[in-house]
Design an enzyme around this catalytic site. Structure first.
Site, PDB file in Angstrom:
ATOM      1  N   ARG A  75      49.552  51.210  75.920  1.00  0.00           N
ATOM      2  CA  ARG A  75      48.522  52.027  76.572  1.00  0.00           C
ATOM      3  C   ARG A  75      47.823  51.286  77.710  1.00  0.00           C
ATOM      4  O   ARG A  75      47.405  51.896  78.698  1.00  0.00           O
ATOM      5  CB  ARG A  75      47.491  52.533  75.542  1.00  0.00           C
ATOM      6  CG  ARG A  75      46.481  53.464  76.144  1.00  0.00           C
ATOM      7  CD  ARG A  75      45.602  54.293  75.210  1.00  0.00           C
ATOM      8  NE  ARG A  75      45.533  53.913  73.830  1.00  0.00           N
ATOM      9  CZ  ARG A  75      44.786  52.924  73.328  1.00  0.00           C
ATOM     10  NH1 ARG A  75      44.050  52.186  74.134  1.00  0.00           N
ATOM     11  NH2 ARG A  75      44.779  52.679  72.040  1.00  0.00           N
ATOM     12  N   TYR A 127      43.355  71.758  95.741  1.00  0.00           N
ATOM     13  CA  TYR A 127      44.011  72.102  94.484  1.00  0.00           C
ATOM     14  C   TYR A 127      42.957  72.645  93.524  1.00  0.00           C
ATOM     15  O   TYR A 127      42.028  71.936  93.143  1.00  0.00           O
ATOM     16  CB  TYR A 127      44.703  70.864  93.910  1.00  0.00           C
ATOM     17  CG  TYR A 127      45.297  71.129  92.556  1.00  0.00           C
ATOM     18  CD1 TYR A 127      46.328  72.044  92.401  1.00  0.00           C
ATOM     19  CD2 TYR A 127      44.820  70.494  91.423  1.00  0.00           C
ATOM     20  CE1 TYR A 127      46.863  72.308  91.153  1.00  0.00           C
ATOM     21  CE2 TYR A 127      45.353  70.747  90.173  1.00  0.00           C
ATOM     22  CZ  TYR A 127      46.370  71.663  90.054  1.00  0.00           C
ATOM     23  OH  TYR A 127      46.887  71.926  88.825  1.00  0.00           O
ATOM     24  N   ASP A 200      44.179  62.987  98.305  1.00  0.00           N
ATOM     25  CA  ASP A 200      45.213  63.628  97.493  1.00  0.00           C
ATOM     26  C   ASP A 200      46.387  63.908  98.425  1.00  0.00           C
ATOM     27  O   ASP A 200      46.345  64.818  99.244  1.00  0.00           O
ATOM     28  CB  ASP A 200      44.677  64.924  96.869  1.00  0.00           C
ATOM     29  CG  ASP A 200      45.721  65.608  95.972  1.00  0.00           C
ATOM     30  OD1 ASP A 200      46.925  65.305  96.105  1.00  0.00           O
ATOM     31  OD2 ASP A 200      45.316  66.466  95.156  1.00  0.00           O
ATOM     32  N   LYS A 225      55.155  66.550  91.469  1.00  0.00           N
ATOM     33  CA  LYS A 225      55.626  67.370  92.582  1.00  0.00           C
ATOM     34  C   LYS A 225      56.694  66.625  93.394  1.00  0.00           C
ATOM     35  O   LYS A 225      57.722  66.296  92.851  1.00  0.00           O
ATOM     36  CB  LYS A 225      54.431  67.798  93.438  1.00  0.00           C
ATOM     37  CG  LYS A 225      53.209  68.272  92.619  1.00  0.00           C
ATOM     38  CD  LYS A 225      53.434  69.575  91.896  1.00  0.00           C
ATOM     39  CE  LYS A 225      52.343  69.949  90.903  1.00  0.00           C
ATOM     40  NZ  LYS A 225      50.974  69.911  91.389  1.00  0.00           N
TER      41      LYS A 225
END
Ligand SMILES: *Cc1c(COP(=O)(O)O)cnc(C)c1O
Length: 402
Positions: A75, A127, A200, A225
Site C-alpha cells: 500500500r 470533469y 488535469d 483514459k
C-alpha cells in the site's frame, strides 16, 4: 571431475554479462540521452530483467517484501508501481510520479493534501464528477472552491483570494466543451499569488502537452483514459515537478486512504502506454476529420473541437498542444430530443460514457451530468477512436439524418 569443479568450469565458460543486461531501473533513471515522450513510451519501458534481458515489463503482484530491500508493504509503494511511475515521470518531465486506483483517487488525494482551511479555484466547466466533489464533498475536508470562467485569465485572477488560495485547478481541453486555458499564463497568475497550478491533463497526454514545462506544479491524469487507452483499466496518476512537502503529504494520503493502484492494473497501464504516441496521432487525425465533416452537417449547430480555427481556444491550443487530441462535442439544431435520438442510432460509435479507448464512444452528456451542470442539453460528446475515419463519419451522418 567432482561436482564442484564441473560448476567452476561452467562458470568460467559463462560469457560476460551483455551490456544491455543492466537493471532496467538503472537504465531508465540514468539514461537521459532520449527525452522525447514517443521514444520513452515505446522503448524505455522495455528492459525489465537483469538476468534474462526481457524486453517487456513484469507483473509484480507481491504485497509484502523481506525487510532490508527498500520495500515493506504494497500500500505504501511497490516495485511494479515504481516501474510505471518512472515511465510517467519521464514522460511528463517531472521529478516523480504516483499512481492511484483511479483518477478520482489521484485528484482528491492531491487536493486534501493542501491541508484544511484551504481555498482552491477551479473552472466552471470541467470533469463533472470532480467538480461536484469539490463543491459538495470537499468542504467536509476544510476545502472551499470558487469557480472561474473557462479560458478567462481575468476570471482566474478575480477568483483567487490572496493569502488563502493554495491552488489553481485547470483542465485543458475541458470536458465537455473542450475550452482551452493558457497553461503558461495560468502558472504566472497562480505563482504570483503563491498558489500552485494543478493541471488535469487527462485528454492531453504528454505526447500532446507537457504542462510541467509550461509552469505547472503537478499534472493529474485519469489514466483510465488515453494513457492506458484500451478501456480495460481504472487508474489515476499524479506527476510532480519537484519532490517537495506537498508531495510527501500526497504520498501519505495515498497510503492513508488506501488508493494505491493494483499490480495487474499497473502492468496493463505500462503496456497500454507503449503505443501512446501512435494512438494519439490517430485520435487527433480522426477527430479532425470528423470535426470537419460535422461542420457541414445540416443537423449540427456547433462543432466544439480545438483543432478548428474558429474554436475560441484554437490559437493557444496550437501553441501548447501537438495535435488536438481525440475529444470533441457537437450541438444539434434539433435540441435535446434530437440528441437523445441520435445516440440510439449510431452503430460504430457506442453509446457509453468514458473516453480515450481505441473504440469510438458517443454520449448525450447533459442528462448524465444532472441539473447543476452547465452543459447544454443539445450536446453530444464524442470520444473519437482509432477506426477508419470515413466509417466514423458515415456512422454519424446516418445517425443524424432524417
Ligand atoms: C474520467 C476523468 C476523471 C476521473 O478519473 P477516473 O479514473 O474515472 O476516476 C478526471 N478527469 C477527467 C478529465 C476525466 O475524463
Amino acid at each position: 571431475m567432482s561436482g564442484a569443479s564441473v560448476a567452476m568450469t561452467i562458470l568460467a565458460l559463462k560469457p560476460a554479462p551483455a551490456r544491455h543486461s543492466m537493471r532496467w531501473e538503472d537504465f531508465i533513471m540514468t539514461d537521459d540521452s532520449f527525452t522525447d515522450p514517443a521514444t520513452i513510451a515505446a522503448s524505455m519501458i522495455g528492459i525489465s530483467d537483469a538476468e534474462t534481458g526481457d524486453v517487456a515489463p513484469h507483473v509484480k503482484p507481491a504485497t509484502t517484501y523481506e525487510y532490508g530491500k527498500g520495500y515493506s508493504y504494497y500500500r505504501g509503494t511497490a516495485p511494479g508501481l515504481e516501474d510505471t511511475e518512472r515511465v510517467l515521470a519521464r514522460l511528463e518531465g517531472g521529478e516523480a510520479a504516483m499512481v492511484f486506483a483511479s483518477g478520482m483517487a489521484a485528484a482528491t488525494s492531491l487536493l486534501v493534501s493542501l491541508g484544511s482551511d484551504t481555498h482552491v479555484v477551479a473552472p466552471e466547466t470541467m470533469y463533472w464528477f470532480l467538480r461536484n466533489w469539490m463543491i459538495k464533498d470537499a468542504p467536509a475536508f476544510g476545502l472551499s472552491v470558487t469557480l472561474y470562467k473557462n479560458g478567462d485569465l481575468d476570471s482566474i485572477r478575480n477568483a483567487i483570494e490572496p493569502g488563502k488560495t493554495k491552488a489553481v485547478w485547470v483542465e485543458t481541453p475541458a470536458n465537455p466543451d473542450w475550452s482551452i486555458t493558457d497553461i503558461a499564463a495560468a502558472a504566472e497568475i497562480a505563482h504570483a499569488a503563491r498558489a500552485k497550478l494543478f493541471i488535469d491533463s487527462t485528454t492531453s497526454p504528454p505526447v500532446i502537452t507537457r504542462p510541467l514545462e509550461l509552469g505547472a506544479d503537478v499534472v493529474m491524469h485519469s489514466a483510465t483514459k488515453f494513457l492506458n487507452g484500451h478501456s480495460d483499466v481504472l487508474a489515476g496518476a499524479l506527476i510532480t515537478k519537484e519532490k517537495n512537502d506537498l508531495w510527501e503529504c500526497v504520498n501519505h494520503a495515498r497510503a492513508g486512504f488506501g488508493g494505491t493502484l493494483g499490480a495487474f492494473e499497473s502492468w496493463l497501464l505500462l503496456r497500454g502506454m507503449r503505443t501512446l504516441d501512435v494512438r494519439m496521432q490517430r485520435h487527433s487525425e480522426n477527430a479532425m476529420r470528423v470535426a470537419e465533416a460535422m461542420l457541414s452537417n445540416p443537423a449540427v449547430s456547433h462543432v466544439l473541437y480545438p483543432g478548428l480555427s474558429d474554436h475560441p481556444g484554437h490559437e493557444i491550443a496550437a501553441k501548447q498542444m501537438k495535435g488536438f487530441g481525440g475529444m470533441m462535442s457537437i450541438r444539434l439544431k434539433g435540441g435535446a430530443d434530437a440528441a437523445a435520438r441520435a445516440v440510439l442510432r449510431t452503430k460504430l460509435f457506442r453509446n457509453a460514457t468514458s473516453l480515450g479507448g481505441t473504440e469510438s464512444l458517443i454520449e448525450h452528456r447533459g442528462p448524465v451530468e444532472g441539473p447543476d451542470s452547465p452543459t447544454p442539453q443539445d450536446l453530444l460528446r464524442l470520444s473519437v477512436g482509432l477506426e477508419n475515419a470515413a466509417d466514423l463519419i458515415a456512422d454519424l451522418e446516418q445517425a443524424l439524418g432524417q
